[in-house]
Design a protein around this motif. Structure first.
Motif, PDB file in Angstrom:
ATOM      1  N   CYS A   8      -7.372  -1.818   1.896  1.00 22.72           N
ATOM      2  CA  CYS A   8      -6.261  -1.903   2.843  1.00 22.72           C
ATOM      3  C   CYS A   8      -6.805  -1.974   4.275  1.00 22.72           C
ATOM      4  CB  CYS A   8      -5.349  -0.688   2.686  1.00 22.72           C
ATOM      5  SG  CYS A   8      -3.998  -0.690   3.877  1.00 22.72           S
ATOM      6  N   CYS A  49      -5.308   1.437   6.301  1.00 18.16           N
ATOM      7  CA  CYS A  49      -5.694   2.821   6.001  1.00 18.16           C
ATOM      8  C   CYS A  49      -6.986   2.935   5.209  1.00 18.16           C
ATOM      9  CB  CYS A  49      -4.567   3.550   5.288  1.00 18.16           C
ATOM     10  SG  CYS A  49      -4.336   3.016   3.581  1.00 18.16           S
ATOM     11  N   ILE A  86       0.036   4.209   0.562  1.00 17.37           N
ATOM     12  CA  ILE A  86      -0.368   5.190   1.572  1.00 17.37           C
ATOM     13  C   ILE A  86       0.237   4.883   2.936  1.00 17.37           C
ATOM     14  CG2 ILE A  86      -2.356   6.317   2.704  1.00 17.37           C
ATOM     15  CD1 ILE A  86      -2.231   6.726  -0.391  1.00 17.37           C
ATOM     16  N   CYS A  87       0.126   3.587   3.359  1.00 12.87           N
ATOM     17  CA  CYS A  87       0.529   3.276   4.735  1.00 12.87           C
ATOM     18  C   CYS A  87       1.618   2.217   4.834  1.00 12.87           C
ATOM     19  CB  CYS A  87      -0.685   2.842   5.552  1.00 12.87           C
ATOM     20  SG  CYS A  87      -1.279   1.199   5.114  1.00 12.87           S
ATOM     21  N   CYS A  90       0.856  -1.190   0.000  1.00 13.57           N
ATOM     22  CA  CYS A  90       0.000   0.000   0.000  1.00 13.57           C
ATOM     23  C   CYS A  90       0.896   1.246   0.000  1.00 13.57           C
ATOM     24  CB  CYS A  90      -0.909   0.003   1.224  1.00 13.57           C
ATOM     25  SG  CYS A  90      -1.905   1.503   1.365  1.00 13.57           S
ATOM     26  N   TYR A 129       1.211  -1.113   4.182  1.00 12.63           N
ATOM     27  CA  TYR A 129       0.706  -2.471   4.426  1.00 12.63           C
ATOM     28  C   TYR A 129       1.114  -3.378   3.271  1.00 12.63           C
ATOM     29  CZ  TYR A 129      -2.541  -6.377   4.819  1.00 12.63           C
ATOM     30  OH  TYR A 129      -3.080  -7.633   4.895  1.00 12.63           O
TER      31      TYR A 129
HETATM   32 FE    FE Z   1      -2.909   1.293   3.453  1.00 13.04          FE
END
Ligand code: FE
Length: 202
Positions: free
Chosen positions: A188, A191, A172-173, A170, A175
């Motif tokens: 996810c 997030c 964004i975060c 991921c 993962y």
């Molecule tokens: Fe995420």
């Protein structure tokens, strides 16, 4: 042509949006606060309808924005971004908060200012609601620069643990989804961003 990467060149700040209804405080991480006019002093805030905080604002028409600084730690994103306030008290065990005049919480640490605002208009954008709000109070809390989305990616988000793993990560975060392919409807677990925000591990 449309290269979606062009969208990623837009610059954003990062904020904790807080609201309160029926004695319950909640907050979430957003990147969508901006000033829209100065007479009167108005800001816009765009939030996902699925967010508990959105519901609280819709109900009470009041919110605070805590402006995160470059001193912000990843734990703030985990606390306010990667869990739902419907199930947890996001402020449990968190000392860095105070109440402003309107009775709502704001973050006193890892922020450089907060704003209090009252909703004057609401725009339905499908997945999101945009609130236009008049600023009723504000205070500078530190001189540390405001954190940007780009700064977050470069300096705050931990490097994902992808070594020797196969699958998708991921963006964004961080993962890691181990498996191939990544289902199109995958969300996810940290997030809540969708499959479009994942990239294959090289
Ligand atoms: Fe995420």
């Amino acid at each position: 042509m449309f290269d979606v990467n062009a969208m990623f060149k837009l610059s954003y700040g990062l904020f904790v949006l807080t609201a309160k209804a029926d004695g319950k405080d909640n907050g979430c991480i957003i990147n969508t606060v901006m000033q829209v006019t100065d007479t009167p002093m108005q800001i816009s805030v765009t939030v996902n309808k699925a967010n508990y905080t959105t519901m609280l604002i819709d109900e009470t028409r009041e919110f605070n924005v805590s402006i995160l600084s470059e001193a912000v730690q990843f734990s703030v994103f985990e606390r306010f971004g990667f869990q739902s306030g419907r199930k947890t008290d996001k402020f449990a065990g968190f000392d860095g908060v105070k109440r402003s005049r309107n009775g709502l919480l704001y973050l006193t640490e890892m922020t450089n200012a907060y704003l209090s605002a009252k909703v004057v208009k609401k725009l339905d954008l499908g997945t999101h609601i945009q609130f236009i709000a008049e600023v009723t109070a504000g205070e500078v809390l530190s001189d540390i620069p405001s954190v940007t989305y780009a700064y977050y990616f470069a300096n705050i988000k931990p490097k994902p643990q992808t070594e020797k793993k196969k699958g998708y990560v991921c963006k964004i975060c961080g993962y890691v989804y181990e498996g191939d392919p990544l289902p199109d409807d995958f969300v996810c677990p940290w997030c809540k961003h969708g499959a479009a925000d994942f990239e294959a591990i090289e």
